[in-house]
Enzyme design. Structure first.
Site, mmCIF file in Angstrom:
data_model
loop_
_atom_site.group_PDB
_atom_site.id
_atom_site.type_symbol
_atom_site.label_atom_id
_atom_site.label_comp_id
_atom_site.label_asym_id
_atom_site.label_seq_id
_atom_site.Cartn_x
_atom_site.Cartn_y
_atom_site.Cartn_z
ATOM 1 N N ASP A 72 39.080 36.214 41.125
ATOM 2 C CA ASP A 72 38.619 37.603 41.215
ATOM 3 C C ASP A 72 39.168 38.158 42.530
ATOM 4 O O ASP A 72 38.625 37.902 43.605
ATOM 5 C CB ASP A 72 37.086 37.629 41.189
ATOM 6 C CG ASP A 72 36.532 39.030 41.440
ATOM 7 O OD1 ASP A 72 37.327 39.935 41.792
ATOM 8 O OD2 ASP A 72 35.313 39.211 41.309
ATOM 9 N N LYS B 299 39.990 48.188 43.177
ATOM 10 C CA LYS B 299 39.981 48.751 44.541
ATOM 11 C C LYS B 299 41.362 49.241 44.979
ATOM 12 O O LYS B 299 41.747 50.348 44.628
ATOM 13 C CB LYS B 299 39.383 47.734 45.506
ATOM 14 C CG LYS B 299 37.927 47.367 45.051
ATOM 15 C CD LYS B 299 37.066 46.889 46.184
ATOM 16 C CE LYS B 299 35.748 46.324 45.710
ATOM 17 N NZ LYS B 299 34.610 47.200 45.780
ATOM 18 N N TYR C 209 30.254 37.756 43.586
ATOM 19 C CA TYR C 209 29.890 38.891 42.725
ATOM 20 C C TYR C 209 31.142 39.290 41.961
ATOM 21 O O TYR C 209 32.197 39.495 42.564
ATOM 22 C CB TYR C 209 29.401 40.054 43.597
ATOM 23 C CG TYR C 209 29.086 41.329 42.844
ATOM 24 C CD1 TYR C 209 27.946 41.420 42.033
ATOM 25 C CD2 TYR C 209 29.910 42.452 42.941
ATOM 26 C CE1 TYR C 209 27.648 42.596 41.354
ATOM 27 C CE2 TYR C 209 29.606 43.628 42.271
ATOM 28 C CZ TYR C 209 28.475 43.693 41.478
ATOM 29 O OH TYR C 209 28.173 44.857 40.801
#
Ligand code: HOZ
Length: 436
Positions: free
Chosen positions: A239, A267, A144
């Protein structure tokens, strides 16, 4: 545990917010029941509006690596707010953060800040296409990369959990250049490069996929992806929104010794506030406007509050002393130890309960799959017994332990989780597993 206030709030939320939530991963649909509302969090604990306290392994989906409301982060945000919350013109913290990312992540020579991981991945893909002047992108099923149109194909996280890995509302034309392959399968990648010579802009990959649970790259697989992209003139995009600054100061790429062409972050670098970043080789990054033709922008990019929080977090992790450059690994060593304690405790608990569990872990990220076979990719993950996961989730919740409400999400550990928090978690798991 009563949840009267949460139930009331959820009933109100359902009237005004689709599904009552601002992100589907919060909805509890995969496990049944209703989400609870939190209005206080500190260290490794969250407290809901009814006063129930839980040990938290979601950690706001990864950012809270120091635990919630770390005093240094709170102080940094308050101090930054006194000077203004957003300027829309360069501010000094952007330079500090960019310099820091470049010094910690050797593959990154230049970096752009965004407001989310979704924007970072979306922009990195655009840049890879603009730089290579090619259209096709390879991604892996179950990975994702945020919810940009061209990446919502066989996507993990909420898209997988709720059965919309290919979202409605994305015209086929927007994803016709996205090629989806199984993770950890070198032959599949070789075949696609052979069939599309000189046409692939890049491969985007979570080096340690954490959006279909958590599984690790097989030895040599990431090196192979790097070699394939180099040989073809395509770019390798890591990613590292989840893994960046979490698995090591230099992310998964440091841990596995790989130098991707572009990397995406989020994050942890926001310290719990909204931040993302993408960076890589200068010759690629210099294709961005205003230097080059690839557009990327954002009103709140490099927001001073978010950067103050992120810098305070990184400083506290010991990767940065505010002036010098020497990373110190104590926090990461601690996270590794805590992770190992949880892993061995969970494995023992599952074994003595006679329940087949695959406990996958990389540093402070983990996932327990209810299956007897090892999990190396999405097809393996899908074999996990999700009904059993549901019962495990609710059992743990009743014991005061909050896990992500889906089999297809990773768990996170913070430096605020103590040995005794892990002991409580393991003994709760031992008790719950016996009932499954
Ligand atoms: N990356 C997060 C879960 N895998 C997404 C969180 C969200 O969508 O709210």
């Amino acid at each position: 545990m009563t949840r009267v206030q949460s139930e009331h709030l959820f009933a109100e939320a359902l009237k005004y917010i689709p599904g009552g939530v601002n992100s589907p991963v919060r909805a509890f649909r995969a496990v049944g029941g209703q989400p609870f509302f939190v209005n206080h969090a500190s260290g490794c604990r969250i407290r809901d509006v009814d006063g129930n306290e839980l040990i938290d392994y979601v950690l706001t989906w990864g950012p809270a690596i120091l635990g919630h409301a770390h005093p240094k982060i709170i102080a940094a945000v308050k101090a930054a707010a006194d000077h203004g919350t957003s300027f829309g013109i360069p501010n000094p913290l952007e330079v500090t953060m960019a310099k820091l990312i470049c010094s910690l992540v050797p593959s990154v020579e230049k970096v752009r800040l965004t407001s989310s991981g979704t924007e970072a991945c979306m922009s990195a893909i655009r840049l890879a296409r603009g730089f290579t002047r090619r259209d096709k992108i390879i991604k892996f099923d179950g990975c994702y990369h945020g919810h940009a149109d061209s990446l919502l194909v066989k996507a993990g996280s909420g898209a997988l959990t709720f059965g919309y890995p290919d979202s409605a509302g994305v015209p086929p034309a927007f994803t016709q250049h996205t090629i989806v392959l199984p993770f950890n399968d070198a032959d599949a990648v070789r075949a696609v490069f052979a069939a599309n010579p000189g046409q692939i802009a890049g491969i985007i990959v979570e080096p340690v996929p954490g959006n279909a649970g958590l599984y690790l790259p097989q030895p040599g697989y990431l090196e192979f992806l790097s070699r394939m992209t180099q040989e073809d003139g395509a770019l390798l995009i890591f990613d590292e929104v989840m893994t960046g600054f979490r698995l090591a100061p230099g992310g998964a790429q440091q841990r596995f010794g790989i130098k991707p062409d572009l990397s995406c972050f989020g994050k942890v670098i926001g310290g719990g506030l909204p931040v993302g970043a993408f960076g890589g080789r200068a010759e690629i990054m210099d294709q961005l406007a205003p230097l080059g033709p690839v557009y990327h922008a954002g009103t709140l990019n490099g927001n001073p509050l978010a950067l103050a929080a992120g810098l305070a977090a990184l400083k506290e992790l010991g990767v940065f002393d505010g002036g010098g450059k020497q990373p110190m690994d104590n926090a990461y060593d601690r996270l590794e130890k805590t992770g190992a304690q949880l892993e061995s405790g969970m494995r023992d608990a599952a074994k003595s309960a006679g329940i087949p569990v695959q406990f996958n872990r990389c540093g402070s990220m983990f996932c327990a799959y209810f299956t007897s076979e090892p999990v190396h990719h999405l097809t393996d993950a899908m074999k996990s017994d999700r009904e059993r996961f549901k019962r495990f989730f609710h059992g743990m919740l009743a014991e005061g332990i909050y896990l992500a409400p889906s089999q297809f999400e990773a768990g996170f550990i913070s430096t605020a989780h103590s040995q005794s928090d892990i002991e409580s978690t393991v003994s709760a798991a031992a008790k719950v597993l016996r009932t499954l």
